[in-house]
Design an enzyme around this catalytic site. Structure first.
Site, mmCIF file in Angstrom:
data_model
loop_
_atom_site.group_PDB
_atom_site.id
_atom_site.type_symbol
_atom_site.label_atom_id
_atom_site.label_comp_id
_atom_site.label_asym_id
_atom_site.label_seq_id
_atom_site.Cartn_x
_atom_site.Cartn_y
_atom_site.Cartn_z
ATOM 1 N N THR A 78 0.843 -1.196 0.000
ATOM 2 C CA THR A 78 0.000 0.000 0.000
ATOM 3 C C THR A 78 0.876 1.243 0.000
ATOM 4 O O THR A 78 1.877 1.309 0.710
ATOM 5 C CB THR A 78 -0.931 0.028 1.225
ATOM 6 O OG1 THR A 78 -1.862 -1.056 1.128
ATOM 7 C CG2 THR A 78 -1.710 1.333 1.299
ATOM 8 N N PHE A 125 1.093 5.067 1.004
ATOM 9 C CA PHE A 125 0.517 6.068 1.891
ATOM 10 C C PHE A 125 1.065 7.438 1.531
ATOM 11 O O PHE A 125 2.228 7.565 1.131
ATOM 12 C CB PHE A 125 0.884 5.775 3.349
ATOM 13 C CG PHE A 125 0.215 4.560 3.930
ATOM 14 C CD1 PHE A 125 -0.897 4.684 4.748
ATOM 15 C CD2 PHE A 125 0.700 3.285 3.667
ATOM 16 C CE1 PHE A 125 -1.514 3.563 5.288
ATOM 17 C CE2 PHE A 125 0.094 2.163 4.201
ATOM 18 C CZ PHE A 125 -1.022 2.296 5.012
#
Length: 295
Positions: A188, A190
């Protein structure tokens, strides 16, 4: 850009207090782990929703927010892309986080006793192989770390949670299986949001520029708007579209390119972009994560 340089552009809640960084989720969530890894001097502040995390920074209750924006398996985080364009906040850094999920249960539980496994719907979807092989029934929870808390509170050896490793320690659960995600490239991205812009130096070895623009409602407007990046050799790494005010005649785009607005190729491309758009808003100019180079 170092964490310290970002801190100089953030607002402290009061003089002498620890700076605060907001995240969506309960303690032990992946977002919490990223905050601890990259901003250990900040107080990590859990928020029930992305909207609450954005509001914490906008309202002065937090200095920064750590927000997931894209996942290598699930794609863009839809709620974030809904709030980001109108937030008035600025991207000041990016971090990539390898997503790991463990199966964890209360005292007395093991893989032979569990019957149900609890987690966020996306986490359950990313661990289908393990769930199927062990004949478990998935139960949807609102949050991966929240699932761990619920399982700890139930203290039922037939229940387990699929949660980030940090949650086991926080909620006193036993780890029954490690790294149960289907894909080992589950990552992921961020972004760190600040109420004030903190612009990277053009001398940084690698810079990302994120910007919003609205194309004019004329034929081939998007093609012409993007042409300047191609002719100037600027690499565009992201292009996301949004409807504006529910209308089908105007579209807003979120784009990211490699480079700094002060670099001549990027400057020329952004200048050309102006001819085919109604407005262009720079949302952040920040150092590229080393993860990009590793890829």
């Amino acid at each position: 850009m170092s964490t310290s340089s970002i801190d100089q552009g953030s607002r402290s809640i009061d003089q002498g207090s620890r700076p605060r960084i907001a995240y969506q989720g309960e303690p032990g969530a992946n977002s919490h782990a990223v905050c601890q890894e990259h901003y250990p001097d900040h107080e990590a502040v859990p928020c029930a929703s992305f909207e609450d995390a954005f509001a914490a920074v906008s309202g002065g209750d937090a200095d920064l927010a750590m927000i997931p924006i894209d996942n290598s398996i699930a794609g863009r985080v839809a709620d974030v892309h809904h709030f980001l364009p109108g937030s008035g906040l600025h991207i000041v850094a990016e971090h990539f986080w390898r997503i790991r999920f463990h199966v964890m249960g209360p005292a007395g539980a093991d893989l032979s006793t569990i019957r149900t496994v609890h987690s966020h719907v996306h986490a359950l979807g990313q661990c289908r192989r393990f769930i199927r092989e062990h004949g478990l029934s998935p139960v949807i929870s609102g949050d991966t770390a929240g699932a761990a808390r619920e399982v700890a509170e139930a203290a039922d050896p037939t229940q387990a949670a699929i949660s980030p490793p940090m949650a086991a320690e926080i909620y006193g659960l036993q780890v029954l299986a490690t790294d149960v995600e289907d894909e080992d490239h589950n990552t992921t991205r961020f972004v760190v949001l600040s109420p004030e812009p903190v612009t990277a130096s053009p001398d940084e070895p690698a810079v990302v520029t994120t910007f919003l623009f609205n194309v004019r409602n004329i034929p081939a407007a998007l093609y012409k708007a993007l042409g300047g990046f191609a002719t100037n050799g600027v690499n565009m790494t992201k292009l996301e579209s949004y409807m504006v005010d529910g209308k089908f005649t105007g579209t807003q785009f979120l784009a990211e390119v490699d480079g700094h607005p002060d670099h001549p190729p990027v400057a020329r491309a952004l200048e050309e972009l102006q001819f085919f758009t109604t407005d262009v808003t720079i949302m952040g100019v920040y150092p590229a994560s080393p993860f990009r180079q590793e890829q």
